[in-house]
Design an enzyme around this catalytic site. Structure first.
Site, PDB file in Angstrom:
ATOM      1  N   ARG A  44       0.833  -1.205   0.000  1.00  0.00           N
ATOM      2  CA  ARG A  44       0.000   0.000   0.000  1.00  0.00           C
ATOM      3  C   ARG A  44       0.868   1.255   0.000  1.00  0.00           C
ATOM      4  NH1 ARG A  44      -5.281   0.030   2.324  1.00  0.00           N
ATOM      5  NH2 ARG A  44      -4.643   1.598   3.858  1.00  0.00           N
TER       6      ARG A  44
ATOM      7  N   CYS B  21     -14.333   5.299   8.639  1.00  0.00           N
ATOM      8  CA  CYS B  21     -15.439   5.158   7.674  1.00  0.00           C
ATOM      9  C   CYS B  21     -16.393   4.093   8.202  1.00  0.00           C
ATOM     10  CB  CYS B  21     -14.926   4.818   6.273  1.00  0.00           C
ATOM     11  SG  CYS B  21     -13.836   3.386   6.188  1.00  0.00           S
TER      12      CYS B  21
END
Length: 483
Positions: A261, A355
């Protein structure tokens, strides 16, 4: 073939609760992230219908396919845009197409519907009704808002000015677009507008980022030239936003435990023209707050791993059932990260965001952290924001498809309490009306000049009794002389 293999792998990991779809898709480093993400999300939405079709046609026995691979292939064959691979797999799926189409037709008759989307669970049908617009953040390190607007107008887009209310977003269609009400560098388009192949995106002039995801950096609002930490940085959109706010000056430390990532993030930051960052393939929890390297860090953005339950594409009947064990494990990790962030000696503000829609990962984490860190307090964020934190945490923000036309999100800001000797003069609350603009309401202000003079005399009498006796003797002496 690679697309379907990777999509099947991610679906299986999601079902095994090894990560959220978005995280797993970015981790995959697949060449076409957008295509993979869409296939996984759409297949997951129709999962129960696809399972019924596969079971009724005995497809697994006939083809020896594994269930998750069968689902993505059947989805594309019957509901998507057709099987995209060639060779043996395409031949096999075309061989069974008639039987699979007949099974889908029988399900529609049984449920008395005519459209595929009417087969979706009720939670997904609501999500279909609440369409999220396409948000585009202008990268001010490479261009300006006015230049992007002019460029798009030359391409046939129609600029409608700044949105004044939420309903303005619902009226967007075709090539019309607006400027956001809260974030001045954010443009809003119809949800179907695609910029992945657009020059401005490929050149790093615009960032495709949901409005809710823009809030953490916008609210943290680090000063130009300051030292900032992005604790769980990948895939990097928030990092690039912080750098833009800092005008690429100062130091931006970005940590992430996942090397893949971080590699993807490095490419994104390079394209965006970011130079003030320092990437580290490191667990934030193992970063030493007392290290001289971080002695000037005043701002920290913490967006740790979470359930991802606020992401619209994850809203199915399974994901809405809370797995208390998993949520508790995530909340424990999140609290550990937040406590760690507050240990940096010069940190003044920490933004915590997820989130997630679950209180266990949001208000409950913040509550526990404040109890353990009395030297910090909550900042009241954007008083006019339409959706607030639950119960006692209305200083925090929430976001949702229905109320803010974004993905589900939660944002809290903790700031260090100033050193005070007089409790009566402590600020009641700190309000952040907009990025970086503070307002403080305090108890009674200091005394006037006359009051201060009287107060000083009173204090002198209390602290020096001998001076009081001396003044008394002098008054008697003057009276005697007068007589």
């Amino acid at each position: 073939m690679a697309l379907y293999m990777k999509a099947a792998e991610i679906l299986e990991k999601v079902e095994q609760k090894k990560g959220a779809v978005k995280t797993l898709v970015y981790d995959s480093k697949f060449q076409n992230i957008k295509q993979l993400f869409a296939l996984v999300c759409e297949t997951q939405k129709y999962s129960s219908v696809l399972q019924e079709i596969i079971d009724s046609t005995r497809l697994l026995k006939e083809t020896k396919l594994r269930i998750h691979l069968a689902k993505v292939l059947v989805y594309d064959l019957l509901i998507g845009h057709g099987v995209k691979c060639g060779g043996a797999w395409k031949t096999m799926m075309l061989k069974h197409r008639s039987r699979l189409q007949a099974a889908l037709a029988r399900i529609k008759v049984k449920r008395k519907v005519s459209r595929n989307q009417d087969l979706l669970p009720s939670s997904f049908q609501q999500a279909q009704a609440d369409v999220i617009p396409r948000y585009v953040r202008v990268n001010t390190l490479k261009t300006t808002l006015d230049d992007v607007i002019d460029y798009l107008k030359r391409e046939g887009f129609s600029y409608q000015g700044t949105a004044s209310q939420l309903e303005d977003l619902d009226r967007l269609s075709g090539k019309t677009f607006l400027c956001d009400l809260h974030l001045q560098d954010l443009l809003i388009f119809s949800g179907k507008t695609d910029f992945h192949d657009h020059f401005l995106y490929k050149a790093g002039h615009i960032i495709l980022q949901d409005k809710a995801s823009c809030l953490p950096a916008f609210l943290l609002n680090p000063q130009v030239g300051s030292h900032v930490i992005d604790a769980c940085a990948a895939p990097g959109n928030k990092t690039s936003h912080l750098a833009a706010i800092m005008k690429n000056k100062g130091k931006l430390f970005a940590f992430d435990l996942d090397a893949k990532r971080l590699s993807t993030m490095s490419t994104l930051l390079l394209r965006a023209g970011i130079t003030c960052h320092q990437l580290a393939n490191q667990d934030f929890l193992k970063v030493d707050p007392q290290s001289p390297e971080y002695k000037e860090v005043e701002y920290i953005l913490l967006d740790p791993s979470c359930s991802g339950s606020g992401m619209v594409c994850l809203r199915d009947e399974v994901s809405e059932q809370q797995d208390d064990g998993r949520l508790q494990a995530l909340a424990t990790f999140q609290l550990h990260c937040l406590n760690h962030a507050l240990q940096f000696p010069q940190v003044q503000r920490v933004v915590y965001s997820t989130c997630s829609v679950h209180s266990q990962e949001n208000e409950e984490v913040v509550s526990a952290c404040l109890q353990q860190n009395p030297g910090f307090r909550l900042v009241h964020l954007l008083p006019n924001w339409p959706e607030r934190g639950h119960e006692l945490f209305t200083q925090c923000l929430r976001a949702s498809t229905a109320k803010t036309r974004t993905h589900g999100f939660f944002v809290a800001m903790l700031e260090r309490r100033p050193p005070q000797t007089d409790e009566e003069n402590l600020p009641i609350i700190t309000s952040l009306a907009s990025g970086g603009e503070e307002k403080q309401d305090t108890h009674q202000s200091g005394p006037s000049e006359g009051e201060q003079e009287n107060t000083e005399t009173a204090n002198e009498q209390q602290t020096n009794p001998s001076s009081k006796k001396k003044r008394k003797r002098n008054r008697k002496k003057h009276k005697k002389q007068d007589s």
